[in-house]
Design a protein around this motif. Structure first.
Motif, short mmCIF file in Angstrom:
data_model
loop_
_atom_site.label_atom_id
_atom_site.label_comp_id
_atom_site.label_asym_id
_atom_site.label_seq_id
_atom_site.Cartn_x
_atom_site.Cartn_y
_atom_site.Cartn_z
N ILE A 17 -2.10 1.91 6.74
CA ILE A 17 -1.00 1.31 7.51
C ILE A 17 -1.55 0.29 8.51
O ILE A 17 -0.97 -0.79 8.70
CB ILE A 17 -0.19 2.40 8.22
N LEU A 18 -2.70 0.61 9.11
CA LEU A 18 -3.32 -0.33 10.04
C LEU A 18 -3.73 -1.62 9.35
O LEU A 18 -3.62 -2.72 9.92
CB LEU A 18 -4.53 0.31 10.72
N ILE A 19 -4.19 -1.52 8.10
CA ILE A 19 -4.51 -2.72 7.32
C ILE A 19 -3.27 -3.60 7.16
O ILE A 19 -3.32 -4.83 7.33
CB ILE A 19 -5.09 -2.35 5.94
N LEU A 20 -2.16 -2.98 6.84
CA LEU A 20 -0.91 -3.74 6.70
C LEU A 20 -0.55 -4.41 8.02
O LEU A 20 -0.07 -5.56 8.03
CB LEU A 20 0.22 -2.82 6.24
N THR A 46 -13.03 -0.18 3.52
CA THR A 46 -11.95 -1.18 3.58
C THR A 46 -11.54 -1.62 2.18
O THR A 46 -10.35 -1.72 1.87
CB THR A 46 -12.40 -2.40 4.40
N PHE A 47 -12.54 -1.87 1.32
CA PHE A 47 -12.25 -2.31 -0.04
C PHE A 47 -11.47 -1.24 -0.80
O PHE A 47 -10.51 -1.56 -1.52
CB PHE A 47 -13.55 -2.63 -0.79
N GLY A 48 -11.85 0.02 -0.64
CA GLY A 48 -11.14 1.09 -1.34
C GLY A 48 -9.68 1.18 -0.92
O GLY A 48 -8.78 1.36 -1.76
N LEU A 49 -9.43 1.04 0.38
CA LEU A 49 -8.05 1.07 0.88
C LEU A 49 -7.26 -0.12 0.36
O LEU A 49 -6.10 0.01 -0.06
CB LEU A 49 -8.05 1.08 2.41
N LEU A 50 -7.88 -1.30 0.39
CA LEU A 50 -7.20 -2.51 -0.10
C LEU A 50 -6.89 -2.40 -1.59
O LEU A 50 -5.81 -2.81 -2.04
CB LEU A 50 -8.06 -3.74 0.17
N HIS A 51 -7.82 -1.86 -2.34
CA HIS A 51 -7.61 -1.71 -3.79
C HIS A 51 -6.43 -0.79 -4.06
O HIS A 51 -5.61 -1.05 -4.95
CB HIS A 51 -8.87 -1.15 -4.44
#
Length: 259
Positions: A17-20, A46-51
């Motif tokens: 959610i923080l990435i969004l 970070t990459f895993g969450l974005l993926h």
């Protein structure tokens, strides 16, 4: 002011959610390293969450520069939330008018996945009332509102639901075969309303009609419900046209054009 530490927070969900939120605040797309630095996260995390977010359509990666931006799926979520909030507010006066005139309980529901959920209810003044709750989900094949929505879904969406629907029986009147359900849906499309004739609960009847968007697709439905002692077949006949007219008035606020 010191913030209280919240408990029961799932860290990975919170980070996603923080990435969004990071992408929402950035005027330009961001790379993995940029996002990780702003959140103080390792690049691999970070990459895993974005993926994962990309897999769900919540973020989009530019294939040329590898940077990320918010995905269109979020727009769909926002539209659904806006539609439902506005729908409830827009429908309220019409629901109250039905209750005032016919003295029975009126419901407003919206489709969610393969079920529907109550988003508003206006109680009638009668002594014997229905138990129903805003936020409660229910099945579609055994209720007037559910069948009204099914009847006006796009063919592809309806086919997907029918391929996975479980025709659970609640009373002797519950539809239990796809053939019966399809026949009823065809009839509902022709007449513009549906009935629940003691199909989900013995002693309960309702008349319902769909609320259509600008494409003529059902996004919601309304019903007038009550015990069979009051909701006789003669009473149902009396209610059909008012319920249909009310549903069309609400549909017009969503851009539906009456032909």
């Amino acid at each position: 002011m010191k913030l209280q530490k919240k408990t029961n927070i799932v860290q990975s969900v919170d980070r996603a959610i923080l990435i969004l939120e990071v992408l929402e605040k950035s005027p330009e797309p961001l790379g993995v390293t940029e996002i990780g630095n702003r959140m103080d996260l390792h690049k691999s995390t970070t990459f895993g969450l974005l993926h994962t977010l990309e897999n769900r359509g919540l973020v989009i990666q530019d294939k040329e520069n590898g940077k990320y931006k918010l995905g269109l799926r979020l727009l769909e979520f926002g539209e659904k939330v806006r539609e439902r909030i506005n729908l409830r507010a827009q429908a309220k006066p019409f629901l109250k008018q039905l209750v005032d005139e016919y003295q029975e309980t009126v419901h407003l529901v919206v489709k969610t996945d393969n079920e529907y959920v109550y988003i508003d209810k206006v109680e009638g003044p009668q002594a014997i009332r229905m138990y129903s709750q805003i936020g409660k989900r229910a099945l579609m094949h055994c209720t007037g509102v559910g069948k009204s929505i099914l009847a006006y879904l796009p063919d592809s969406e309806l086919k997907g639901i029918l391929n996975n629907i479980k025709l659970t029986s609640f009373t002797p009147n519950t539809i239990t075969t796809l053939e019966q359900l399809k026949e009823q849906l065809q009839r509902i499309r022709l007449q513009g309303y549906s009935l629940d004739d003691e199909e989900i609960e013995s002693g309960l009847r309702c008349v319902a009609a769909p609320i259509l968007n600008y494409n003529g697709e059902a996004v919601a439905a309304i019903s007038v419900s009550g015990p069979t002692t009051r909701m006789t077949y003669e009473r149902i006949k009396e209610l059909v046209e008012p319920v249909k007219e009310t549903s069309l008035k609400i549909s017009s606020t969503l851009g539906f054009k009456i032909k």
